[in-house]
Design a protein around this motif. Structure first.
Motif, PDB file in Angstrom:
ATOM      1  N   SER A 131       0.819  -1.192  -0.136  1.00  0.00           N
ATOM      2  CA  SER A 131       0.035   0.016  -0.063  1.00  0.00           C
ATOM      3  C   SER A 131       0.687   1.298   0.054  1.00  0.00           C
ATOM      4  CB  SER A 131      -1.029  -0.118   1.337  1.00  0.00           C
ATOM      5  OG  SER A 131      -0.138   0.257   2.264  1.00  0.00           O
ATOM      6  N   ILE A 132       0.276   2.314  -0.544  1.00  0.00           N
ATOM      7  CA  ILE A 132       0.835   3.560  -0.725  1.00  0.00           C
ATOM      8  C   ILE A 132      -0.228   4.383  -0.212  1.00  0.00           C
ATOM      9  CG2 ILE A 132       1.980   5.281  -2.236  1.00  0.00           C
ATOM     10  CD1 ILE A 132       3.004   3.133  -3.841  1.00  0.00           C
ATOM     11  N   ILE A 141      -3.301   2.277  -3.943  1.00  0.00           N
ATOM     12  CA  ILE A 141      -2.714   3.624  -3.993  1.00  0.00           C
ATOM     13  C   ILE A 141      -3.687   4.755  -3.425  1.00  0.00           C
ATOM     14  CG2 ILE A 141      -1.877   5.501  -5.214  1.00  0.00           C
ATOM     15  CD1 ILE A 141      -0.881   3.371  -7.503  1.00  0.00           C
ATOM     16  N   GLY A 142      -3.299   5.368  -2.131  1.00  0.00           N
ATOM     17  CA  GLY A 142      -4.416   6.258  -1.590  1.00  0.00           C
ATOM     18  C   GLY A 142      -4.546   7.458  -2.404  1.00  0.00           C
ATOM     19  N   GLY A 143      -3.791   7.922  -3.139  1.00  0.00           N
ATOM     20  CA  GLY A 143      -3.900   9.065  -4.051  1.00  0.00           C
ATOM     21  C   GLY A 143      -4.008   8.988  -5.344  1.00  0.00           C
ATOM     22  N   ASN A 144      -3.563   9.595  -6.220  1.00  0.00           N
ATOM     23  CA  ASN A 144      -3.528   9.403  -7.588  1.00  0.00           C
ATOM     24  C   ASN A 144      -2.386   8.812  -8.415  1.00  0.00           C
ATOM     25  OD1 ASN A 144      -5.882  11.352  -7.741  1.00  0.00           O
ATOM     26  ND2 ASN A 144      -4.761  12.898  -7.392  1.00  0.00           N
ATOM     27  N   PHE A 145      -2.603   8.245  -9.422  1.00  0.00           N
ATOM     28  CA  PHE A 145      -1.573   7.636 -10.236  1.00  0.00           C
ATOM     29  C   PHE A 145      -1.072   8.531 -11.573  1.00  0.00           C
ATOM     30  CE2 PHE A 145       0.220   5.021 -13.222  1.00  0.00           C
ATOM     31  CZ  PHE A 145       0.977   3.767 -12.727  1.00  0.00           C
ATOM     32  N   LYS A 146       0.135   8.873 -11.423  1.00  0.00           N
ATOM     33  CA  LYS A 146       0.577   9.729 -12.446  1.00  0.00           C
ATOM     34  C   LYS A 146       1.982   9.289 -12.913  1.00  0.00           C
ATOM     35  CE  LYS A 146      -1.314  13.804 -10.403  1.00  0.00           C
ATOM     36  NZ  LYS A 146      -0.897  15.207  -9.602  1.00  0.00           N
ATOM     37  N   VAL A 147       1.968   9.059 -14.404  1.00  0.00           N
ATOM     38  CA  VAL A 147       3.350   8.811 -15.022  1.00  0.00           C
ATOM     39  C   VAL A 147       3.308   9.831 -16.223  1.00  0.00           C
ATOM     40  CG1 VAL A 147       4.411   7.221 -16.547  1.00  0.00           C
ATOM     41  CG2 VAL A 147       2.970   6.403 -14.711  1.00  0.00           C
ATOM     42  N   THR A 148       4.300  10.808 -16.127  1.00  0.00           N
ATOM     43  CA  THR A 148       4.386  11.972 -16.735  1.00  0.00           C
ATOM     44  C   THR A 148       5.666  11.979 -17.392  1.00  0.00           C
ATOM     45  OG1 THR A 148       3.044  13.029 -15.142  1.00  0.00           O
ATOM     46  CG2 THR A 148       4.383  14.549 -16.539  1.00  0.00           C
ATOM     47  N   THR A 149       5.667  12.330 -18.970  1.00  0.00           N
ATOM     48  CA  THR A 149       6.716  12.326 -19.719  1.00  0.00           C
ATOM     49  C   THR A 149       8.150  11.514 -19.352  1.00  0.00           C
ATOM     50  OG1 THR A 149       6.085  14.805 -19.834  1.00  0.00           O
ATOM     51  CG2 THR A 149       7.959  14.100 -20.985  1.00  0.00           C
ATOM     52  N   ILE A 150       7.426  10.225 -19.584  1.00  0.00           N
ATOM     53  CA  ILE A 150       8.709   9.439 -18.975  1.00  0.00           C
ATOM     54  C   ILE A 150      10.224   9.478 -19.700  1.00  0.00           C
ATOM     55  CG2 ILE A 150       8.085   7.387 -20.405  1.00  0.00           C
ATOM     56  CD1 ILE A 150       9.220   7.260 -16.781  1.00  0.00           C
ATOM     57  N   SER A 151      10.292   9.781 -21.069  1.00  0.00           N
ATOM     58  CA  SER A 151      11.531   9.667 -21.858  1.00  0.00           C
ATOM     59  C   SER A 151      10.993   9.973 -23.409  1.00  0.00           C
ATOM     60  CB  SER A 151      12.292   8.580 -21.332  1.00  0.00           C
ATOM     61  OG  SER A 151      13.355   8.360 -22.522  1.00  0.00           O
ATOM     62  N   TYR A 152      11.918  10.431 -24.016  1.00  0.00           N
ATOM     63  CA  TYR A 152      11.856  10.243 -25.311  1.00  0.00           C
ATOM     64  C   TYR A 152      12.358   9.102 -26.018  1.00  0.00           C
ATOM     65  CZ  TYR A 152      10.285  15.077 -25.005  1.00  0.00           C
ATOM     66  OH  TYR A 152       9.317  16.123 -25.073  1.00  0.00           O
ATOM     67  N   SER A 153      12.799   8.311 -25.321  1.00  0.00           N
ATOM     68  CA  SER A 153      13.364   7.039 -25.922  1.00  0.00           C
ATOM     69  C   SER A 153      12.483   5.993 -26.017  1.00  0.00           C
ATOM     70  CB  SER A 153      14.187   6.437 -24.547  1.00  0.00           C
ATOM     71  OG  SER A 153      14.553   4.971 -24.794  1.00  0.00           O
TER      72      SER A 153
END
Length: 597
Positions: free
Chosen positions: A455-456, A485-497
């Motif tokens: 848990s987070i 997950i108690g809040g939000n899930f965010k994956v932002t601009t991980i890489s241009y690869s």
């Protein structure tokens, strides 16, 4: 003959007196009234004196012996005990204090008790007839008399207007005002107040209201400084009660007894906290004749201090102090330390935060017994390959954050190995590299090592706004047991690869996202989100900049119950919410699709 007549008359008079004294109680003190038949009433429960003092009276109506207990020096009574009915004179000396003062006169007869509250206003005060009311659960009306000739205003704060209402307008002749207190339908006691102001003076009338038959503590939680202190606890009750200090707190919490048989002020002495951790105690105040009770909570932290480790000598000094647990924050910084071995694994708990910002640190060896961090674990720099050394760490109470915002920071870190016992993160879990020009976290390939994390408490966020950071991270492998997950899930601009983060593999156990927001922004290698199939409820979804993502069918059931926005843009397929619900949730990617933009 005369002497004989005199003896006979004396004998007759004695017999007459004895036969005529059948009444009990006040006519025959040697035969006390049965406790069940004791009556005790007083003519008033409140006496108010102005600053100059003076005399006031109240009447005791009783059918047996009684006592008056008085703990103050400024307020005296002309009687402390008696038998039967009596008018008692109360004298208050003049006050030069800048605050009101009050005391209680406790009248007791048999098992019955009555209390007279005596209040004296401070000099030059706005004079109110009473400044404290204790009402039962069902509420009632109160009337306050104002000293004549003073212009004044009243104000009921907004938060109390639902249950304290003014019911009469001010009458200039009587200078009185009335209020209605509504019934308290809540399970807990409540406190409100009414503000009075006039002639540059202010005063407050406090309203205390509790459920029927409940003890009322005006304050029930006390935080005590490390060096200890004495506290006075006020309660309003007419029941006989016991004070129960738990055995494990008896060595540092003690009740200071008074001469009174009964009091509505309890004084406790709290000894100094010489240990290495916070401590607390719950003291029960219980009715002797029923299940009614209330609890006083005492909290006593130890003094917090930041500990900074920059050299091996700092580590040796800490070890020499012998602390296994510390209250405060630990900061590891500088460019000298390579390991923490000199600590000899002494530390077991940090009641605070651990910050690692030492660029030369290659190993966390020396922390093998650290099991708990109550606040944050923050890593901003270092040369370690993994988290080996934190193998005993089970919980992080606050945030776990890897903030590699500086160029070339944490470039050696490959995984989360060493954290195999970590089960819960109370706050956010963030991996961020927000500098556009940085070469940081370039080796981090997985979340391996977090296999027991379930848990987070806050947000889960991956944020890398540059071409190089996190370029080796292909999935979320290592998080297979993460469920909530108690809040939000965010994956932002991980890489241009084109190879970075190709899937969400590793999140197949994730069911709950408490913040109900899912944000995926610019993951050019991402081709499927199938491992989010067990997420149960979301309110908002935003997926942008993922040109290889053509299949959104896995979100169909979630979208069906969404109350917020579903937004996809810049992806291989950009369906609307309606298209998903109609079944048009995927398309077949072109055979020659090599678009990495």
């Amino acid at each position: 003959m005369k002497r004989l007549l005199s003896l006979l008359m004396a004998l007759s008079l004695t017999l007459f007196i004895r036969c005529g004294s059948d009444d009990k109680g006040i006519d025959n003190p040697d035969e006390p009234v049965n406790p069940e038949d004791v009556t005790l009433e007083i003519s008033t429960t409140d006496l108010l004196f102005e600053a100059q003092g003076g005399e006031k009276e109240f009447t005791i109506t009783c059918n047996t012996g009684w006592t008056i207990t008085n703990e103050s020096a400024w307020c005296t009574t002309n009687a402390t005990s008696g038998n039967g009915n009596r008018t008692v004179t109360v004298t208050a000396s003049a006050s030069s204090e800048t605050a009101d003062r009050n005391t209680n006169l406790t009248v007791k007869a048999g098992g019955k008790t009555q209390i007279v509250t005596v209040t004296q206003k401070h000099a030059n005060a706005l004079i109110l007839s009473k400044n404290k009311f204790d009402l039962p659960q069902e509420g009632g009306d109160i009337t306050i008399e104002i000293k004549a000739g003073i212009e004044y205003q009243t104000d009921i704060p907004e938060e109390f207007r639902s249950w304290i209402r003014r019911t009469t307008t001010r009458a200039a002749e009587s200078q009185s005002i009335s209020f209605t207190i509504e019934a308290n339908e809540e399970a807990d006691k409540r406190t409100g107040y009414i503000l009075f102001s006039g002639n540059a003076q202010k005063d407050t009338v406090f309203i205390y209201q509790a459920p029927k038959n409940q003890l009322v503590l005006t304050e029930d939680t006390y935080t005590i400084p490390t060096e200890g202190a004495e506290i006075t606890v006020e309660l309003k009750t007419n029941i006989d009660y016991d004070v129960q200090i738990p055995g494990d707190a008896a060595s540092w919490v003690s009740l200071i007894t008074t001469r009174a048989l009964r009091t509505d002020r309890l004084t406790f002495r709290i000894e100094a906290n010489t240990g290495d951790a916070d401590r607390s105690a719950k003291i029960a105040v219980k009715d002797k004749n029923s299940t009614l009770s209330d609890t006083i909570t005492i909290l006593q932290p130890i003094e917090r201090a930041d500990i900074i480790w920059e050299t091996e000598q700092d580590l040796l000094d800490f070890k020499a102090a012998g602390h296994t647990r510390i209250q405060g924050n630990i900061i590891v910084r500088g460019e000298e330390l390579k390991t923490l071995q000199k600590l000899d694994n002494l530390l077991t708990e940090i009641n605070g935060s651990l910050t690692l910002e030492c660029s030369s640190l290659t190993s966390l060896d020396g922390l093998y017994n650290l099991a708990k961090i109550t606040e944050n674990l923050l890593i901003t720099n270092g040369s370690m390959v993994s988290f080996e050394g934190l193998n005993s760490l089970k919980s992080i109470g606050g945030d776990f954050e890897i903030d590699a915002s500086s160029s070339y920071s944490l470039t050696a870190l490959e995984s989360f190995e060493g954290l195999e016992n970590l089960q819960a993160i109370g706050g956010n879990f963030k991996v961020t590299t927000i500098s556009y020009s940085s070469y940081s976290l370039t080796s981090l390939a997985s979340f391996k090592g977090l296999g027991n994390l379930k848990s987070i408490g806050g947000d889960f966020e991956i944020n890398a706004k540059n071409n190089n950071s996190l370029k080796a991270l292909e999935s979320f492998e290592g998080l297979e047991n993460l469920q909530a997950i108690g809040g939000n899930f965010k994956v932002t601009t991980i890489s241009y690869s084109s190879t970075s983060l190709a899937s969400f593999k590793g999140l197949n156990s994730l069911k709950s996202i408490g913040g109900k927001n899912l944000v995926i922004d610019h993951c050019p290698a991402l081709s499927n989100i199938d491992d989010l199939k067990n997420v149960e409820a979301l309110d908002e979804i935003s997926i942008t900049g993922c040109p290889k993502l053509y299949d959104f069918c896995i979100l169909k059931n979630v979208v069906q119950n969404m109350s917020g926005t579903f937004y996809v843009n810049g992806n291989g397929y950009n369906p609307t919410k309606k298209q998903l619900l109609d079944g048009a949730c995927s398309q077949t990617p072109p055979a020659d699709n090599d678009n990495d933009n």
